[in-house]
Design a protein around this motif. Sequence first.
Motif, PDB file in Angstrom:
ATOM      1  N   UNK A 169       0.792  -1.353  -0.070  1.00 51.08           N
ATOM      2  CA  UNK A 169       0.003   0.230  -0.062  1.00 51.08           C
ATOM      3  C   UNK A 169       0.715   1.198  -0.091  1.00 51.08           C
ATOM      4  N   UNK A 170       2.006   1.276   0.733  1.00 50.47           N
ATOM      5  CA  UNK A 170       2.968   2.494   0.684  1.00 50.47           C
ATOM      6  C   UNK A 170       3.474   2.572  -0.763  1.00 50.47           C
ATOM      7  N   UNK A 171       3.707   1.522  -1.617  1.00 41.22           N
ATOM      8  CA  UNK A 171       4.160   1.750  -2.757  1.00 41.22           C
ATOM      9  C   UNK A 171       2.843   2.198  -3.809  1.00 41.22           C
ATOM     10  N   UNK A 172       1.615   1.611  -3.513  1.00 38.05           N
ATOM     11  CA  UNK A 172       0.685   2.027  -4.043  1.00 38.05           C
ATOM     12  C   UNK A 172       0.357   3.609  -4.071  1.00 38.05           C
ATOM     13  N   UNK A 173       0.500   4.308  -2.969  1.00 40.50           N
ATOM     14  CA  UNK A 173       0.295   5.597  -2.780  1.00 40.50           C
ATOM     15  C   UNK A 173       1.292   6.525  -3.495  1.00 40.50           C
ATOM     16  N   UNK A 174       2.698   5.975  -3.539  1.00 35.12           N
ATOM     17  CA  UNK A 174       3.569   6.717  -4.455  1.00 35.12           C
ATOM     18  C   UNK A 174       3.418   6.672  -5.944  1.00 35.12           C
ATOM     19  N   UNK A 175       2.631   5.532  -6.355  1.00 37.13           N
ATOM     20  CA  UNK A 175       2.336   5.279  -7.760  1.00 37.13           C
ATOM     21  C   UNK A 175       0.902   4.836  -7.946  1.00 37.13           C
ATOM     22  N   UNK A 176      -0.002   5.839  -7.719  1.00 38.17           N
ATOM     23  CA  UNK A 176      -1.424   5.441  -7.532  1.00 38.17           C
ATOM     24  C   UNK A 176      -1.989   4.916  -8.982  1.00 38.17           C
ATOM     25  N   UNK A 177      -1.179   5.098 -10.160  1.00 42.67           N
ATOM     26  CA  UNK A 177      -1.817   4.803 -11.468  1.00 42.67           C
ATOM     27  C   UNK A 177      -1.479   3.213 -11.488  1.00 42.67           C
ATOM     28  N   UNK A 178      -0.697   2.460 -10.922  1.00 40.72           N
ATOM     29  CA  UNK A 178      -0.552   0.917 -11.038  1.00 40.72           C
ATOM     30  C   UNK A 178      -1.846   0.283 -10.369  1.00 40.72           C
ATOM     31  N   UNK A 179      -2.310  -0.756 -10.964  1.00 38.46           N
ATOM     32  CA  UNK A 179      -3.194  -1.668 -10.407  1.00 38.46           C
ATOM     33  C   UNK A 179      -2.581  -2.386  -9.224  1.00 38.46           C
ATOM     34  N   UNK A 180      -3.425  -2.947  -8.408  1.00 42.94           N
ATOM     35  CA  UNK A 180      -3.121  -3.862  -7.404  1.00 42.94           C
ATOM     36  C   UNK A 180      -2.502  -5.084  -7.764  1.00 42.94           C
ATOM     37  N   UNK A 181      -3.091  -5.847  -8.886  1.00 47.22           N
ATOM     38  CA  UNK A 181      -2.909  -6.818  -9.477  1.00 47.22           C
ATOM     39  C   UNK A 181      -1.472  -6.836  -9.908  1.00 47.22           C
TER      40      UNK A 181
END
Length: 374
Positions: A169-181
Amino acid sequence: MSFALLRAPLRKAAFSAAIPRTAVRTSYRKFSTPTPPPPPKAKSNNGLFIGLGAAIAVGGLAVYLYSDSTETGTAVKSGIQVAKVKANFVPTKEDYQKVYNKIAELFDEAGEYDDGSYGPVILRLAWHSSGTYDKDTKTGGSNYATMRFEPESLHGANAGLNVARDLMEKIKQEFPWITYGDLWTLGGVAAVQEMSGPKIPWRPGRIDGHAEHATPDGRLPDASQGGDHLRNIFGRMGFNDQEIVALSGAHALGRCHSSRSGYEGPWTFSPTTMTNDFFKLLFDEKWVWKKWSGPKQYEDKKTKTLMMLPTDYVLTQDKSFRKYARAYADSNELFFKDFSAVVARLFELGVPTEQFVAPEPWIMKNLDEQDTKQ
């Protein structure tokens, strides 16, 4: 341990020195992560607008954003992803390499957690999010990243993976364009490659699904079972005996926790370095039942510090499994080759081919390779 300054020494640990390196959860809306905006590097041309226009015309943007129909919304999402692929409306390979690098750097922040690396638990997240695929119903797999939702996140086989999801989730916050999958499977690729494993071909294109897509319990292996169980579980995904054994080699990394799975201990003496030691130890050590109050598991008779699960030990007892396990014990090169191929397939389970942004998977560079070229 795996602090940043100790990266190189760890990778030369005793059990890998002789083998050359070849290579919190937040609350979610009913509808998953919106279609990501185009990154700065993305191309913008008439084809883009035509492609997106076609997707919107088919499904209707209003339906995607507001419809109460989960299936309709997901179908439109998939259509938009396909249109974006055709219009080159996707982040570049370099953008995904940046995400890979951030994940790899995160491994070294583990401190005293699990032998000093977050790599094994992030690999387990990628594995478990992909291994729910059912080839007959074409449900599950990595496409929807449904472990974000209950009850799948609470399944016994996923115990402890909240740690990995929170880290991602920390990485997702930095790169919000990438999907979780895409994020989770790319994390699995980084884990293998940064822990001295083989290159894992990978490409993006997964979309985020809904809670309604969460898979039922029982689709992941039960470590207390035998050969028939392994064939049922992995056969449902589409894997044969050789591929089952190769995938089992992931147990070269990480350890079990009595507070999660009920089992306890590492499989090898170097749980943050990938080698064929898992297979070598299966044949070279004498394994006996561990005397304790937990579930049945094996321990090595000599040191009593290593463990094997019933589903591991059966690889030496089943005639078909044994020949592949023996071959991998004899050749790290063969194991790496087969492991790379089958893990690449595992991470793509459940993803329609037309959603992928590239006709062939990519090879991401590990941190050491990038340091060498700077």
